[in-house]
Scaffold this motif. Structure first.
Motif, short mmCIF file in Angstrom:
data_model
loop_
_atom_site.label_atom_id
_atom_site.label_comp_id
_atom_site.label_asym_id
_atom_site.label_seq_id
_atom_site.Cartn_x
_atom_site.Cartn_y
_atom_site.Cartn_z
N GLU A 295 -9.29 -11.72 -10.13
CA GLU A 295 -9.91 -10.39 -10.27
C GLU A 295 -9.22 -9.36 -9.38
OE1 GLU A 295 -14.03 -11.29 -9.50
OE2 GLU A 295 -14.44 -11.63 -11.63
N GLN A 296 -8.86 -9.77 -8.15
CA GLN A 296 -8.14 -8.86 -7.26
C GLN A 296 -6.78 -8.49 -7.84
OE1 GLN A 296 -8.11 -11.18 -3.66
NE2 GLN A 296 -9.98 -10.22 -2.87
N SER A 297 -6.10 -9.45 -8.40
CA SER A 297 -4.80 -9.21 -9.02
C SER A 297 -4.93 -8.23 -10.18
CB SER A 297 -4.21 -10.53 -9.51
OG SER A 297 -3.00 -10.31 -10.18
N ARG A 298 -5.96 -8.42 -10.99
CA ARG A 298 -6.20 -7.51 -12.14
C ARG A 298 -6.51 -6.10 -11.65
NH1 ARG A 298 -11.13 -6.36 -15.12
NH2 ARG A 298 -10.55 -5.53 -17.14
N THR A 299 -7.35 -5.99 -10.63
CA THR A 299 -7.70 -4.68 -10.08
C THR A 299 -6.45 -3.98 -9.54
OG1 THR A 299 -9.92 -5.39 -9.51
CG2 THR A 299 -9.06 -3.51 -8.29
N ASN A 300 -5.61 -4.71 -8.83
CA ASN A 300 -4.37 -4.14 -8.29
C ASN A 300 -3.44 -3.69 -9.41
OD1 ASN A 300 -5.27 -4.63 -5.70
ND2 ASN A 300 -4.12 -6.53 -5.48
N GLU A 301 -3.34 -4.48 -10.45
CA GLU A 301 -2.48 -4.11 -11.59
C GLU A 301 -3.00 -2.86 -12.28
OE1 GLU A 301 -0.77 -6.02 -15.74
OE2 GLU A 301 -1.54 -7.34 -14.20
N LEU A 302 -4.32 -2.78 -12.49
CA LEU A 302 -4.90 -1.61 -13.12
C LEU A 302 -4.67 -0.36 -12.27
CD1 LEU A 302 -8.23 -3.09 -14.50
CD2 LEU A 302 -6.29 -2.26 -15.84
N ALA A 303 -4.74 -0.50 -10.96
CA ALA A 303 -4.51 0.63 -10.07
C ALA A 303 -3.07 1.09 -10.14
CB ALA A 303 -4.88 0.24 -8.63
N ARG A 304 -2.15 0.16 -10.31
CA ARG A 304 -0.73 0.48 -10.39
C ARG A 304 -0.37 1.22 -11.66
NH1 ARG A 304 0.47 -4.52 -9.02
NH2 ARG A 304 1.08 -5.09 -11.11
N PRO B 178 -5.29 4.87 -14.67
CA PRO B 178 -6.46 4.84 -15.55
C PRO B 178 -6.07 5.18 -16.99
CG PRO B 178 -6.49 6.80 -14.18
CD PRO B 178 -5.33 5.96 -13.71
#
Length: 58
Positions: A41-50, A53
Motif C-alpha cells: 500500500e505504501q508503494s502504491r501511494t508513493n507511485e500515485l504521488a509521483r 492526481p
C-alpha cells in the motif's frame, strides 16, 4: 476489515527476503501478511504521488 472479502494470494520469495519481512513484521507488531500489505500500500501511494492526481495506473 469490515466485511471486505480478501482473496488469498500465494507468493514465492527468497528466504532472505521472507526473513527480512518477518523481522520487520515482529518489530512493527504485525503478521507477515499485514507487513506485506502495508508495504504494498505504501508503494502504491508513493507511485500515485509521483505520477500525479488523475493519472490512471490501476
Amino acid at each position: 476489515m469490515d466485511n471486505i472479502k480478501l482473496a488469498p494470494l500465494g507468493i514465492r520469495m527468497k528466504d532472505e527476503l521472507k526473513a527480512y519481512l518477518r523481522n520487520r513484521a515482529v518489530e512493527n507488531h504485525r503478521s507477515l501478511n499485514a507487513e506485506i500489505v502495508v508495504r504494498l500500500e505504501q508503494s502504491r501511494t508513493n507511485e500515485l504521488a509521483r505520477v500525479g492526481p488523475g493519472t490512471s495506473i490501476n
